[in-house]
Design a protein around this motif. Structure first.
Motif, PDB file in Angstrom:
ATOM      1  N   VAL A 217      15.578  -9.180  -6.215  1.00 45.69           N
ATOM      2  CA  VAL A 217      14.715  -7.944  -8.140  1.00 45.69           C
ATOM      3  C   VAL A 217      13.473  -7.724  -8.165  1.00 45.69           C
ATOM      4  CG1 VAL A 217      16.165  -8.230  -9.482  1.00 45.69           C
ATOM      5  CG2 VAL A 217      14.692  -9.145  -9.423  1.00 45.69           C
ATOM      6  N   ARG A 218      12.610  -9.218  -6.414  1.00 51.09           N
ATOM      7  CA  ARG A 218      11.146  -8.678  -6.962  1.00 51.09           C
ATOM      8  C   ARG A 218      10.658  -7.006  -6.010  1.00 51.09           C
ATOM      9  NH1 ARG A 218       8.440 -13.513  -5.161  1.00 51.09           N
ATOM     10  NH2 ARG A 218      10.022 -14.609  -4.685  1.00 51.09           N
ATOM     11  N   ILE A 287      -4.897  -3.668  -5.143  1.00 53.38           N
ATOM     12  CA  ILE A 287      -5.372  -3.836  -3.465  1.00 53.38           C
ATOM     13  C   ILE A 287      -5.233  -5.442  -3.376  1.00 53.38           C
ATOM     14  CG2 ILE A 287      -6.032  -3.804  -1.802  1.00 53.38           C
ATOM     15  CD1 ILE A 287      -7.306  -0.909  -3.303  1.00 53.38           C
ATOM     16  N   ALA A 288      -5.913  -6.020  -4.229  1.00 52.55           N
ATOM     17  CA  ALA A 288      -5.402  -7.187  -3.729  1.00 52.55           C
ATOM     18  C   ALA A 288      -3.864  -7.967  -3.873  1.00 52.55           C
ATOM     19  CB  ALA A 288      -6.810  -8.001  -5.020  1.00 52.55           C
ATOM     20  N   MET A 293       1.102  -9.630  -2.213  1.00 51.07           N
ATOM     21  CA  MET A 293       2.585  -9.604  -2.305  1.00 51.07           C
ATOM     22  C   MET A 293       3.550  -9.267  -0.451  1.00 51.07           C
ATOM     23  SD  MET A 293       4.603  -6.693  -4.319  1.00 51.07           S
ATOM     24  CE  MET A 293       4.776  -5.205  -3.578  1.00 51.07           C
ATOM     25  N   PHE A 294       2.391  -8.555  -0.227  1.00 46.37           N
ATOM     26  CA  PHE A 294       2.276  -8.032   1.604  1.00 46.37           C
ATOM     27  C   PHE A 294       2.705  -9.280   2.211  1.00 46.37           C
ATOM     28  CE2 PHE A 294       1.242  -3.459   0.472  1.00 46.37           C
ATOM     29  CZ  PHE A 294       2.955  -3.071   0.224  1.00 46.37           C
ATOM     30  N   ARG A 295       1.855  -9.953   1.607  1.00 46.94           N
ATOM     31  CA  ARG A 295       1.535 -11.195   3.036  1.00 46.94           C
ATOM     32  C   ARG A 295       2.858 -12.104   2.502  1.00 46.94           C
ATOM     33  NH1 ARG A 295      -2.909 -12.850   0.953  1.00 46.94           N
ATOM     34  NH2 ARG A 295      -4.540 -11.289   2.646  1.00 46.94           N
ATOM     35  N   GLN A 296       2.661 -12.341   1.364  1.00 40.24           N
ATOM     36  CA  GLN A 296       4.297 -13.621   0.806  1.00 40.24           C
ATOM     37  C   GLN A 296       5.561 -12.965   1.993  1.00 40.24           C
ATOM     38  OE1 GLN A 296       4.218 -12.976  -3.262  1.00 40.24           O
ATOM     39  NE2 GLN A 296       2.504 -14.949  -3.241  1.00 40.24           N
TER      40      GLN A 296
END
Length: 300
Positions: A217-218, A287-288, A293-296
């Protein structure tokens, strides 16, 4: 491209065009107008007679060199952090509880959450003012009956910490239903077989949540988190209706600060500069968060 085929291609754009144009007019014009005023000398005289002069970045320099502005920024981050953490924790617990309820009780709890969520903001705010009233308030009455006699006639809104606490309870009460209902909908998409397999392997409740529920569900969890950050960060009506930013400056966040500067001092240019900086700070925070989140997601 033939005529019927071109028409089929353009049809989706034509259907969304009224919404896009309406949104551009209703949201775009105030945003552009606010940005324009932030670069002008715009007080009461300019509001009446017009003819505001261009002053460049002077308003931003005035705001950014004011220690009070940075104190308000610090308080706004603290306000957002406390509220969002409480909303996400309580909303997740309620969603997990709803998954275990029977059909009848789940419908009853969902109906209660929808009613709490659909209640007008000012109506709920008024009820909270009654609950925490110094005289005849039910909170003081209950606390005194429980033995806390110091709360006899206690004025919650006269103390900074107490007023901040009342506003946090109010915002959490209004925001938890949306988080709980949305997260519960996401939990229903998790196959029950995964939970049964995990229990057979001896996994506990926390291990199941950490290894199965949260990863699946992330995306919805991240979406709800972003929406709550936006709503809490720009929260104005509840604070203004209950404390007007007081006592002193104890509950003054950036939206309230912008309004007070513009309306109390008739410095609409400074108020516009604060509003623009508020939007920029919020965009920078989001944005941060999205980058993290995208990096993870990429590392998995």
């Amino acid at each position: 491209m033939s005529g019927p085929r071109r028409g089929a291609t353009l049809r989706p754009y034509l259907l969304v065009a009224p919404t896009v144009l309406g949104g551009a007019l209703l949201l775009g014009y105030p945003l552009v107008r606010n940005l324009l005023i932030s670069f002008q000398h715009y007080g009461m005289a300019e509001l009446i007679r017009g003819g505001a002069s261009f002053v460049g970045l002077r308003n931003y320099r005035t705001v950014l060199t004011d220690p009070e502005f940075w104190e308000v920024v610090r308080r706004t981050f603290w306000w957002t952090l406390v509220n969002v953490v409480l909303i996400m924790v309580i909303g997740t617990l309620v969603a997990l509880m709803m998954r275990r309820l029977g059909r009848g009780m789940r419908i009853l709890v969902t109906s209660g959450l929808v009613l709490a969520w659909a209640s007008p903001v000012i109506a709920t705010t008024t009820v909270f003012q009654w609950l925490f009233a110094s005289r005849l308030g039910i909170v003081n009455w209950v606390l005194v009956r429980l033995g806390f006699t110091s709360f006899e006639g206690y004025s919650w809104l006269a103390d900074g910490t107490a007023a901040f606490t009342v506003l946090v309870l109010l915002v959490v009460w209004q925001s938890v239903p949306f988080a709980a209902i949305t997260l519960h909908s996401a939990l229903l998409t998790v196959p029950e077989e995964l939970y049964e397999s995990a229990r057979l392997d001896g996994a506990g409740a926390w291990r199941i949540f950490q290894s199965i529920t949260l990863p699946l569900v992330r995306p919805i969890f991240g979406l709800v988190l972003c929406l709550e950050v936006i709503w809490v960060f720009r929260c104005f009506a509840q604070i203004w209706a209950v404390t007007r930013g007081g006592p002193g400056e104890a509950t003054t966040t950036l939206p309230v600060y912008a309004y007070r500067v513009a309306q109390s001092l008739h410095r609409y240019d400074l108020g516009s500069a604060v509003s623009t900086l508020t939007v920029l700070i919020l965009v920078a925070v989001l944005i941060a968060y999205f980058r993290q989140m995208f990096r993870q997601e990429a590392d998995r």
